[in-house]
Design an enzyme around this catalytic site. Structure first.
Site, short mmCIF file in Angstrom:
data_model
loop_
_atom_site.label_atom_id
_atom_site.label_comp_id
_atom_site.label_asym_id
_atom_site.label_seq_id
_atom_site.Cartn_x
_atom_site.Cartn_y
_atom_site.Cartn_z
N THR A 1 28.89 42.11 39.67
CA THR A 1 29.70 40.90 39.43
C THR A 1 29.32 40.18 38.13
OG1 THR A 1 30.01 40.56 41.78
CG2 THR A 1 30.25 38.62 40.38
N SER B 1 36.25 39.74 41.68
CA SER B 1 37.11 40.66 42.41
C SER B 1 37.57 41.82 41.53
CB SER B 1 38.33 39.92 42.96
OG SER B 1 37.93 39.01 43.97
N GLY C 1 21.67 39.29 43.66
CA GLY C 1 20.57 39.18 44.63
C GLY C 1 19.32 39.86 44.11
N ARG D 1 25.20 23.55 80.60
CA ARG D 1 25.42 22.14 80.29
C ARG D 1 26.53 21.58 81.19
NH1 ARG D 1 23.28 17.62 77.69
NH2 ARG D 1 24.96 16.32 76.89
N GLY E 1 26.87 18.04 69.40
CA GLY E 1 25.82 17.68 68.46
C GLY E 1 24.65 18.64 68.51
N THR F 1 33.91 36.21 51.33
CA THR F 1 34.28 36.39 49.92
C THR F 1 33.36 37.31 49.14
OG1 THR F 1 33.17 34.30 49.37
CG2 THR F 1 35.53 34.21 49.76
N GLU G 1 31.16 41.07 48.68
CA GLU G 1 31.49 42.48 48.96
C GLU G 1 33.00 42.65 49.12
OE1 GLU G 1 29.94 45.59 49.50
OE2 GLU G 1 28.34 44.72 48.32
N ASP H 1 36.51 40.01 48.22
CA ASP H 1 37.16 38.83 48.76
C ASP H 1 38.19 39.28 49.80
OD1 ASP H 1 38.04 35.79 48.17
OD2 ASP H 1 39.80 37.06 48.52
#
Lengths: 655, 655
Positions: free
Chosen positions: B140, B146, B179, B312, B400, B421, B423, B425
Site C-alpha cells: 500500500t 485499493s 505493519g 444477567r 455499560g 477495509t 486486505e 476494501d
C-alpha cells in the site's frame, strides 16, 4: 429518474442561520468562548494523564462561562435550560471533556437544581459551577442499570441522631460506572431507597461527601476504579460502596419528599411510583443532551468523511486521464449522503425537543411533561443509533486513513459507542415510547384486555398519548393536498411522504394492539415479549414520523428560496431513504406497489447524485467549531499529496 | 407459529468435532501449543510497551510451533497451507498478536514463498519462521490503496551496477500503513513498478533491507511511525520512503518475472496485466485468513454476550418473584441469535474456502484459481462486515459492562474494525465479485454492449464465472424436492430456501445485465456507477447463496441425529433471517407474498425462542481456546453477585 430541481448554489450563511436556530446566540457565544482554549483531546495519553488533562480543561470551560446556562439566574447562572443543552453540543471534538462536563454540570449540578431546595442551591450551586465542588451522579448500581426503581442502596433515617445512614447491602447494590468518582469527585448525589420508621418511600437522592479536601475517601466510603473503557478514558468512572455512612437529615434533596426530625415522611406527591417518575422526569435534560451531543459528533464525523471523499481519488476514471474522486462513486454517496440527510432531520427534531424542554419543564403541565419524556426517550434512541451507524460508515468510507487516530474518527467512534446504552438503554427507551403509545391507544379504543400485561412496563412509566408536534397543522395541510396515489412523481410530494409516515405509525400501532389483545396466553410477560419486535418497530416509526415533521416545519421557517430548495431535496432524501429502508413493511402492507418501491430506490440514487456537489457545503453549515476539525485527511494533506503527485508524477512506462 | 422440532439436547462433543472439521488436528495442536503461554493482550499498555509485549509474544508463538504450517516442508515448515489459515484463527483474544503474526508469517513470509524462488527460500525462510528476520509487506502507498496496480514506487534496473534502484518519487508513493515497519522490521517485500531499459513491466516485489542488525534504518530508507490507531496498537505500523535505495539484482522475487544481468526482462506470463493479477492471486491466503480471524473474533464476542445474557437479569418478571433473564427477552434474542446462526453459516463457508485454497492453489488450474479468488473476496467482505455488526450488537447487548475494557468487547470491536477495509476494501471486493459474475453472464448471454464500460473494473480482474460449490448436486436435489410454493410450512423446507437464494441471485444478475445493456449513455463510468448499488447487491446475494450451500453441505456431513437437528434449526434461522433482511427485494420482485413475508418474520421469532435454551452450548462448541475467555461478565462475576444478593437481599419496604 427525474427529480425536482436542486439549486446550483445557495447562501451558506442563510443555511447556517437556520441551523443555528433559536439558540443561535448561545452557539455564537460558546464558539467564541472556547475558540482560544487548548481543548484538544488527550486520547494519546495514558489514563491518569488523560484524566488530569480533562480535569484541567474542565476548569478552562468553567472559567469560560460556556457552562452556566442551565443554572438559576439567582445563583449566578444563565437561567437558560435550552441553552445548556445546546452549549454541550459544541464540544464534539473532545468527548471526554463533553461527558465530564455533562456529569459535573448536567447530571450532578442538574440534580441539585431539580431535586434540591433553596438550602442546597444556596450552599452548593456556586461551587458546582466554579468546579470548586466536583461531584458525581450516583444512580446506577451493579445489579440495576436500566431498572432504576429497583436500586438496592438504602438511606435509613435515624431519628435519634437526626441522620440518614447510607448503606450498600451487597455487591449488586454497589454504585457502578459513576463518572467523576475514581479521581475527582468530592461529593455525590446518591440515589437510594429512603426508609424511615420501617417504611420505604422509594428512591430519593441525597448529598453524600465522598472525599475530604485532600482527596482522601471519607470514612465508610470505598471507591474502586472502573478502569479502562472502550473510549471516554478522560472521564474517571468508578464504583462506590457505602458502609453505613451517616449524613445529616438536611442532605436529603427534599423537593419531592422530606423527612421531619422525628422521622415522619412528607411528600407533595402521593404514591411512591408517581413520585419516583416525577423525580426522574425532572432529570430528562441529561437524556436530551445525549441526543444533542450524539448529533454534534455525527456532524463532525460526516464533515471529515465528506471532505476526504470530496478530495481522495482512486482508480482511473475511464475516458479521462484522472482518477475518480471517491464521492463521485454512487456507492460512496450511498454510504454518506442519506446519513447526512438524516442528520439534518435529527438536528431539527432536536431543536424542537430542546425548545419543548425549555418551554415545558417545571411548568406543571403533566401531560406536556409526559409527552416531553416520550419524545426525549425516542429521539435519544434514534439519534445515538444514527451516530453509531454513521460514524462507522464514515470510518469505512475513509479506509485505513479512517482508522488512524489523528484522523479523529477512531476517537469519535470509541467515545460515542456507549451513547446507545447510557442515559437509558435504547431498547428499553423505545419500549417506554411504545408503552406510552399503547396507553394512548387504550384511551382511544378501550381496554386491551387481557392487557394487564402491559402493566409489566406500565408500572414504570406514566404513558403519554401519541403527542403531536407543533407542525401538525402544516402537516395536515400538506397531507390533504397530496395528489392521488397513482401519480408518477408522487413520491416527491411532501404530503404523500408525510401521509406514508403517518399511516405507517397508525397501522403498526393498530396491529400491535390487535396482536396483544388477540394473544392466546395469559402470561403477560410471554404475550408482550413475543411481540417485542413489533413493539420496538412501533416506537421507531412513531419517532421517525415526528422527526420528518420537524424537518418539514424547519423548511417552512426558511425564507431563502435556494436554501429552502436544497433542504427540500435533503428532506426528500431523508424521507425516501427511510421508506426504502423499511420498504419490507410498506410492501407487506401494500402501502406501496413493487413498482413504486423500485422507483423509490431510483429516487434515492438520483437524489444522492443531485446533492453530491453540495455535500461539503451542507455539512459545513452545521457550524461545528473549527477548532475541532484537525484530521489531516480533512484539512489539506490529501490535496497537497495530489498536487505534488501531479507536479512530479510520470505514469510508469509500459512494456 | 409451529416450527419443526428442535431437540431438547445434543452431544456437544459431536458438534465440536463437526465444527473443527478437516483441520481438527491443527486446531487441537494449536490449542495445546498456546495453552500454557502468557499471550494476554496489552491493550492497557502505552504504545511502545504494547508493541514490545506483542513482539515478545510473537517470539513465544514462533517457538510454540503453531505458525509454521504454511511454510514448505523442505524448509522446515508444515507444508499445510489450509492449516496455516486455521492456526491464525486461534488467536482471537489478542488481535494485535494475530495481525502481527499474519504480517510476519502470512504476508511477509507468504510473499517470499509465493513470489520468490529457491534462492530466496533457502536464504530467508528459516529466519522468517524463527522470527530472526522480522519483516514487512510493503504494498500500500499513501496515494494508492485499493488500486494496487497504480503504485508509484519504482524499481529501476541499473545494468552497469547489476542493481535495482528502489525509489519513492513523491509523497503519494510513500509506503503507508506497513505493519512491522515502525519498530521491528529488518527487511521488506517492496512492491514497485519494475523498469528496465526504459520499459515498465508492471508491479513486482523485491527484498529490501530496512534496518541493520542494530535496528538503525539503512541508508536512504526513511521510516515514520503511523502512530496511534483505533485498535491493533500492538502492531507497529509505519510509513516508508526510499531515496534511491540500491539492492542487488537477486533481490527481485523472480518467480513470475526476472531481469537478466544485461537488463533483459523475462517472464513466463505474457502481458503485464495478467502477470500482475497472477502474482496477486498467489497472495490470496492473506485475504482468506482475514475472514477466518474475523470469524474467530465474532465467536469470542458472541460467547461473551451470550454467557452474560444467559445470566444477567433486569426488570421483575410478572407472575414470579424473580427478575427476567436478558436472553429471555425476544429483543435480546433478536440481537444475538440470528447473528449466531450466520456465524455458523460463515464458519462452514470458511472451511470450504480454506479447503479449496488448500487443494487448488498452485495446481495450475486457472479457472479454479479465479473462482477461488472470487470466493475469497466475497467471503472476506461478508465475514468482516458480519464481525463488525455482530461485535457491535454484542457490545450493546452487554450495556455499560460491554464498554469496560476488561470485558473484552471494547478491544474486539476496536481491533477488528479495520478488517472491513484492509486486505481489500469490502466495497471494492464486492465489485470484483460482481465483475466476475458479469463476465460469466457475458459468456452465457453475449456481449453486454455498450459494455466496454465494464472494463473499468474488468481490466483489473480476470472474471470468474459464477462458481458452484461442491454441494451443488445435493442442493439441486433439495431444490427439486421442494414442495409447491403455496404450502403453508414451505418456508422451513431447505429446498425452498435454496431455491429462493438461487433464484434471487439469477434474477438480480439478470436485471443488472439488462440495466447495463439498456443504459442510454456511452460514458462507461456513469453507466456502471449509476448501477453501483445494484452491482453490490448482486455480489452480496451471490456470496450469500454459496454460504447457505456450505451450511447445507455441513449438515449433510453430520452423522449425529440431534446435532443435525439443531443445526437444521440454525440453518433455518440463517436462511429465513437473511430473507427477512432482504424482504424488500423478495416482495418487490413478487418472490414472496406479503402474507408469506409476515410468516417469515414470525418464524424468525419462533426460531429464536426455540434455539435460546441452547445458545450458550452452541457458541461454546466453536472451541475458542479457553485462555481467551477472560471477561468477568462471562466468567462468573454476575452469577456471584446475584447469589450474594439472593442471600442478603431484602426488597425495600413499601409505604
Amino acid at each position: 429518474m427525474d427529480i425536482p430541481k436542486t439549486p446550483s448554489g445557495f447562501d451558506a450563511a442563510e443555511l447556517s442561520a437556520l441551523l443555528d436556530g433559536r439558540w443561535a446566540g448561545v452557539r455564537a457565544e460558546v464558539r467564541e468562548a472556547l475558540a482560544g482554549l487548548d481543548l484538544s483531546p488527550g486520547d494519546d495519553l495514558d489514563t491518569e494523564a488523560h484524566r488530569a488533562r480533562t480535569l484541567e480543561q474542565l476548569g478552562m470551560v468553567a472559567r469560560s462561562g460556556a457552562i452556566d446556562y442551565g443554572f438559576p439566574a439567582e445563583h449566578g447562572g444563565g437561567g437558560d435550560v435550552g441553552g445548556s443543552v445546546v452549549a454541550l453540543e459544541m464540544l464534539p471534538g473532545n468527548l471526554s471533556l463533553m461527558v465530564k462536563s455533562g456529569v459535573q454540570w448536567g447530571l450532578f449540578g442538574g440534580a441539585v437544581v431539580a431535586l434540591g431546595t433553596e438550602r442546597h442551591h444556596e450552599r452548593y450551586l456556586h461551587d458546582i459551577m466554579r468546579l470548586e465542588l466536583p461531584g458525581c451522579f450516583a444512580m446506577t448500581e451493579s445489579g440495576h442499570g436500566s431498572d432504576v426503581q429497583s436500586l438496592r442502596t438504602t438511606a435509613t433515617y435515624d431519628p435519634d441522631a437526626g441522620e440518614f445512614v447510607v448503606h450498600t447491602p451487597h455487591e449488586a447494590a454497589r454504585k457502578e460506572y459513576i463518572g467523576n468518582a475514581a479521581r475527582d469527585g468530592r461529593m455525590a448525589v446518591v440515589f437510594a431507597q429512603l426508609i424511615t420508621g420501617g417504611k420505604g418511600h422509594g428512591v430519593h437522592a441525597l448529598m453524600v461527601p465522598l472525599r475530604d479536601a485532600e482527596g482522601r475517601p471519607m470514612p465508610g466510603v470505598h471507591i474502586e476504579d472502573t478502569g479502562r473503557k472502550a473510549g471516554l478514558n478522560g472521564v474517571d468512572n468508578g464504583r462506590i460502596t457505602f458502609d453505613r455512612v451517616r449524613v445529616p437529615r438536611e442532605a436529603l434533596l427534599n423537593r419531592y419528599g422530606d423527612v421531619e426530625p422525628d422521622g415522619t415522611y412528607r411528600s407533595p406527591i402521593a404514591g411512591a411510583n408517581k413520585r419516583f417518575f416525577t423525580m426522574l422526569g425532572t432529570l430528562i435534560r441529561g437524556r436530551i443532551a445525549v441526543s444533542g451531543t450524539a448529533g454534534g459528533a455525527t456532524k463532525l464525523a460526516l464533515e471529515i468523511a465528506l471532505r476526504y471523499g470530496d478530495t481522495r481519488r482512486q482508480f482511473p476514471r475511464p475516458g479521462t486521464d484522472e482518477e475518480a474522486v471517491l464521492l463521485d462513486y454512487r456507492g460512496h454517496q450511498r454510504k454518506l449522503l442519506p446519513a447526512l440527510a438524516r442528520t439534518f432531520a435529527l438536528h431539527f427534531a432536536q431543536e424542537d425537543l430542546v425548545s419543548t424542554l425549555h418551554d415545558v419543564q417545571g411548568g406543571g403541565d403533566e401531560r406536556a411533561q409526559r409527552a416531553l419524556e416520550s419524545r426525549a426517550a425516542g429521539l435519544k434512541a434514534l439519534s445515538t443509533w444514527h451516530a453509531t451507524a454513521t460514524i462507522q460508515a464514515c470510518r469505512e468510507a475513509c479506509g485505513g486513513a479512517g482508522y488512524i487516530a489523528e484522523n479523529q474518527l477512531a476517537g469519535l467512534k470509541a467515545d460515542t459507542d456507549v451513547f446507545t446504552t447510557f442515559e437509558g438503554d435504547n431498547t428499553v427507551l423505545l419500549q417506554l415510547v411504545a408503552k406510552g403509545l399503547l396507553t394512548g391507544y387504550k384511551d382511544q379504543f378501550g381496554d386491551l384486555s387481557p392487557l394487564g400485561m402491559v402493566r409489566f412496563v406500565a408500572d414504570r412509566f406514566v404513558g403519554a398519548v401519541a403527542e403531536r408536534t407543533a407542525a401538525r397543522s402544516l402537516v395536515q395541510r400538506l397531507i390533504a393536498a397530496a395528489p392521488g396515489k397513482d401519480d408518477e412523481d408522487v413520491i416527491f410530494d411532501r404530503g404523500w411522504q408525510l401521509a406514508m409516515f403517518d399511516d405507517r405509525e397508525k397501522h403498526v400501532l393498530d396491529g400491535l394492539g390487535r396482536r396483544l389483545r388477540g394473544a392466546g396466553s395469559d402470561d403477560a410477560f410471554e404475550v408482550f415479549n413475543n411481540a417485542q419486535d413489533h413493539v420496538l418497530h412501533a416506537a421507531r416509526v412513531h419517532v421517525e414520523r415526528s422527526v420528518l415533521e420537524s424537518f418539514v416545519a424547519a423548511i417552512d421557517r426558511c425564507r431563502d428560496r435556494d436554501v429552502a430548495a436544497v433542504l427540500e431535496r435533503l428532506c426528500d432524501l431523508f424521507a425516501l431513504s427511510a421508506i426504502e429502508q423499511d420498504r419490507g413493511w410498506f410492501l407487506e402492507h401494500e402501502r406501496i406497489t413493487p413498482r413504486r418501491s423500485k422507483s423509490i430506490t431510483a429516487a434515492v440514487n438520483a437524489l444522492c447524485g443531485a446533492l453530491r456537489p453540495h455535500a461539503v457545503e451542507l455539512v459545513t453549515a452545521f457550524g461545528v467549531p473549527r477548532q475541532w476539525l484537525t484530521a489531516p485527511i480533512a484539512t489539506g494533506a490529501e490535496e497537497r499529496r495530489q498536487r505534488e503527485m501531479r507536479e512530479h508524477d510520470t505514469a510508469p512506462p509500459t512494456e
